[in-house]
Design an enzyme around this catalytic site. Structure first.
Site, mmCIF file in Angstrom:
data_model
loop_
_atom_site.group_PDB
_atom_site.id
_atom_site.type_symbol
_atom_site.label_atom_id
_atom_site.label_comp_id
_atom_site.label_asym_id
_atom_site.label_seq_id
_atom_site.Cartn_x
_atom_site.Cartn_y
_atom_site.Cartn_z
ATOM 1 N N LEU A 69 3.049 -2.741 8.386
ATOM 2 C CA LEU A 69 4.933 -3.092 7.979
ATOM 3 C C LEU A 69 5.307 -3.898 9.560
ATOM 4 C CD1 LEU A 69 6.011 1.175 9.676
ATOM 5 C CD2 LEU A 69 6.703 -1.303 10.224
ATOM 6 N N ASN A 116 5.778 1.700 -2.834
ATOM 7 C CA ASN A 116 6.201 0.051 -2.580
ATOM 8 C C ASN A 116 5.318 -0.717 -3.373
ATOM 9 O OD1 ASN A 116 4.073 -2.112 -1.334
ATOM 10 N ND2 ASN A 116 3.487 0.339 -0.311
ATOM 11 N N GLY A 119 3.210 -6.282 -3.118
ATOM 12 C CA GLY A 119 2.780 -8.573 -3.050
ATOM 13 C C GLY A 119 2.046 -8.259 -2.517
ATOM 14 N N PHE A 120 1.754 -8.360 -1.249
ATOM 15 C CA PHE A 120 1.216 -8.957 -0.177
ATOM 16 C C PHE A 120 2.571 -9.952 0.436
ATOM 17 C CE2 PHE A 120 -3.367 -8.427 -0.500
ATOM 18 C CZ PHE A 120 -3.711 -6.876 -0.168
ATOM 19 N N SER A 181 -4.912 -3.193 -2.297
ATOM 20 C CA SER A 181 -4.040 -3.157 -2.666
ATOM 21 C C SER A 181 -3.382 -3.112 -4.088
ATOM 22 C CB SER A 181 -3.463 -4.264 -2.362
ATOM 23 O OG SER A 181 -2.013 -3.946 -2.573
ATOM 24 N N ASN A 183 -0.707 -3.876 -5.629
ATOM 25 C CA ASN A 183 0.262 -4.521 -6.014
ATOM 26 C C ASN A 183 -0.126 -6.239 -6.196
ATOM 27 O OD1 ASN A 183 1.915 -2.267 -5.331
ATOM 28 N ND2 ASN A 183 1.811 -2.695 -3.489
ATOM 29 N N THR A 184 -1.768 -6.229 -6.832
ATOM 30 C CA THR A 184 -2.077 -7.621 -6.156
ATOM 31 C C THR A 184 -2.593 -7.584 -7.664
ATOM 32 O OG1 THR A 184 -2.165 -7.910 -4.426
ATOM 33 C CG2 THR A 184 -3.453 -9.619 -5.485
ATOM 34 N N LYS A 218 -10.847 -1.503 3.766
ATOM 35 C CA LYS A 218 -10.155 -0.086 3.202
ATOM 36 C C LYS A 218 -10.301 -0.031 2.476
ATOM 37 C CE LYS A 218 -4.833 -0.035 4.181
ATOM 38 N NZ LYS A 218 -4.435 0.230 4.725
ATOM 39 N N THR A 246 -7.495 5.589 3.980
ATOM 40 C CA THR A 246 -7.262 5.534 2.465
ATOM 41 C C THR A 246 -5.736 4.026 2.780
ATOM 42 O OG1 THR A 246 -5.791 6.651 1.163
ATOM 43 C CG2 THR A 246 -8.254 6.771 1.056
ATOM 44 N N ASN A 247 -5.846 3.449 1.255
ATOM 45 C CA ASN A 247 -4.990 2.165 1.157
ATOM 46 C C ASN A 247 -3.526 3.303 0.620
ATOM 47 O OD1 ASN A 247 -3.187 0.073 0.341
ATOM 48 N ND2 ASN A 247 -4.639 -0.917 0.761
HETATM 49 C C1 LIG Z 1 5.650 -0.695 2.003
HETATM 50 C C2 LIG Z 1 3.925 -0.767 2.115
HETATM 51 C C3 LIG Z 1 3.884 -1.345 2.060
HETATM 52 C C4 LIG Z 1 2.309 -1.601 2.747
HETATM 53 N N1 LIG Z 1 1.226 -2.690 2.767
HETATM 54 C C5 LIG Z 1 -0.114 -3.585 3.308
HETATM 55 C C6 LIG Z 1 -0.205 -3.800 3.600
HETATM 56 O O1 LIG Z 1 0.146 -5.000 2.971
HETATM 57 N N2 LIG Z 1 -1.887 -3.937 3.847
HETATM 58 C C7 LIG Z 1 -2.314 -3.130 3.463
HETATM 59 O O2 LIG Z 1 -3.746 -2.925 3.823
HETATM 60 N N3 LIG Z 1 -1.986 -1.794 3.308
HETATM 61 C C8 LIG Z 1 -0.434 -1.693 3.037
HETATM 62 N N4 LIG Z 1 -0.110 -0.626 3.128
HETATM 63 C C9 LIG Z 1 -0.628 0.571 3.419
HETATM 64 C C10 LIG Z 1 -0.731 1.475 4.190
HETATM 65 O O3 LIG Z 1 -1.344 0.974 5.354
HETATM 66 C C11 LIG Z 1 -1.227 2.681 4.074
HETATM 67 O O4 LIG Z 1 -2.675 2.759 4.120
HETATM 68 C C12 LIG Z 1 -0.570 3.850 3.086
HETATM 69 O O5 LIG Z 1 0.732 3.443 3.525
HETATM 70 C C13 LIG Z 1 -1.153 5.154 3.537
HETATM 71 O O6 LIG Z 1 -0.261 5.675 4.825
HETATM 72 P P1 LIG Z 1 1.070 6.113 5.124
HETATM 73 O O7 LIG Z 1 0.698 7.487 3.964
HETATM 74 O O8 LIG Z 1 1.065 6.520 6.068
HETATM 75 O O9 LIG Z 1 1.742 5.237 4.584
HETATM 76 C C14 LIG Z 1 1.442 -0.796 2.870
HETATM 77 C C15 LIG Z 1 2.338 0.599 3.156
HETATM 78 C C16 LIG Z 1 3.435 1.117 2.418
HETATM 79 C C17 LIG Z 1 4.041 1.958 2.926
#
Ligand SMILES: Cc1cc2nc3c(=O)[nH]c(=O)nc-3n(C[C@H](O)[C@H](O)[C@H](O)COP(=O)(O)O)c2cc1C
Length: 343
Positions: A69, A116, A119-120, A181, A183-184, A218, A246-247
């Site tokens: 976020l 989403n 892609g970092f 992730s 997305n990479t 993670k 988790t992610n």
């Molecule tokens: C738009 C978006 C971008 C995210 N970017 C990252 C990221 O850069 N690195 C990461 O470790 N997790 C990223 N996440 C994953 C979140 O940190 C989290 O692990 C995941 O969304 C599950 O939690 P939630 O259901 O509360 O969203 C992203 C999630 C969303 C929705």
């Protein structure tokens, strides 16, 4: 109230990434003034002290902001004013990169979910570190989530993780190694045994070279029980202190949103309510594998007090939220925090 009735409808009327950018711009503006921060604190409501020890650190209470976020550490002060006990910035890569082409962020309101494939996208670890240099002692815990650049091959991934860590050294309280992730391309292959050991060993060795801070890894929710437990044991053996479970998931099962609409959104990680049970199961598996040797940070579909208790009962020491915050707004931190305490 204000969020439910006014702000969310307004934000949800905009394309998702525009709404995100607008929110971040508002937070950045508000966090810069005492009055703005007081407004944010007031909006969040009362947060009672409820210290939690995890990874050798003391968190003011169990609810933190998940990575992604505030990728660039632009509104950390604002998020602390909104009541989070910790803010995980990143994912940060050593070099800045633009991420995937737009559109890459989609809401699924009938599922209270997000897809989403960002892609970092980030300004690079050094630029985040420069922002964190203004750190205030009143802040909570700051986590630095690190990753590799898209064009770095997996056999050189560790160099990227280490460079990002070096840039953030002294500015964050723990590092998260993000290998989950979706997305990479190829990133999640780093979760496999041999690659994982090499990476986590190198990261732990680098961490020991200077002033060591806690290390977390993670995990993806799309792993088998054996894979999760193997990963957790390897992390413990390599001297890590925590697992973040988790992610986002690549699974699209059981959604209310029409299959057509979901297909049109395309590839990416799904977060929010549909992820809750899956990530809670991963927490249980990790706990079963490593007992009390590692801290577990539960993240995935946390919206309500019950979700927090589910994660806690599965073995989580702390929880993080992302999608729940988008749907529910600032009042949620206090509510979730109270649930942990009152049960
Ligand atoms: C738009 C978006 C971008 C995210 N970017 C990252 C990221 O850069 N690195 C990461 O470790 N997790 C990223 N996440 C994953 C979140 O940190 C989290 O692990 C995941 O969304 C599950 O939690 P939630 O259901 O509360 O969203 C992203 C999630 C969303 C929705």
């Amino acid at each position: 109230m204000l969020y439910d009735r006014v702000l969310r409808p307004l934000l949800f009327s905009l394309p998702a990434e525009k709404a995100h950018n607008l929110t971040m711009a508002q937070l950045k503006a508000l966090q810069g003034h005492a009055l703005g921060r007081a407004l944010l604190r007031n909006w969040a409501g009362p947060i009672s002290p409820q210290p939690v020890q995890a990874m050798g650190l003391t968190f003011a209470h169990p609810v933190g902001l998940a990575a992604g976020l505030d990728k660039n550490a632009e509104a950390v002060r604002g998020f602390f004013a909104l009541g989070f006990s910790h803010v995980e910035v990143g994912t940060l890569t050593p070099r800045p990169q633009p991420g995937n082409p737009l559109p890459r962020l989609f809401r699924l309101p009938s599922d209270q979910a997000i897809i989403n494939r960002m892609g970092f996208n980030n300004h690079g670890a050094e630029s985040a570190a420069a922002r964190l240099a203004e750190r205030d002692p009143a802040w909570g815990i700051v986590g630095g989530n690190v990753g590799k650049n898209k064009d770095t091959p997996n056999d050189r991934a560790e160099e990227d993780y280490i460079r990002a860590m070096q840039a953030l050294a002294g500015k964050v309280d723990y590092y998260t190694v993000n290998i989950s992730s979706p997305n990479t391309p190829g990133l999640r292959d780093l979760q496999h045994e041999a690659a994982l050991k090499t990476l986590l060993d190198s990261v732990a060795t680098e961490n020991k070279r200077t002033q060591p801070i806690p290390l977390a890894v993670k995990m993806a929710p799309d792993l088998t029980k054996d894979e999760v437990q193997n990963m957790a044991r390897i992390a413990a053996t390599c001297g890590f202190q925590g697992i973040i479970a988790t992610n986002t998931t690549i699974d699209r099962g059981g959604l209310r949103t029409s299959a057509e609409a979901v297909t049109a959104m395309g590839a990416g990680g799904l977060s929010g309510r549909p992820l809750a049970q899956r990530s809670t199961r991963v927490i249980e598996w990790v706990r079963e594998a490593v007992g009390d040797h590692l801290a577990v940070i539960g993240v995935g579909g946390v919206f309500t007090a019950q979700d927090v208790l589910d994660k806690r009962n599965a073995g989580a020491d702390l929880v993080q939220v992302y999608t729940g915050f988008v749907y529910q707004g600032p009042g949620m931190v206090g509510q979730l925090q109270t649930a942990w305490k009152n049960d």
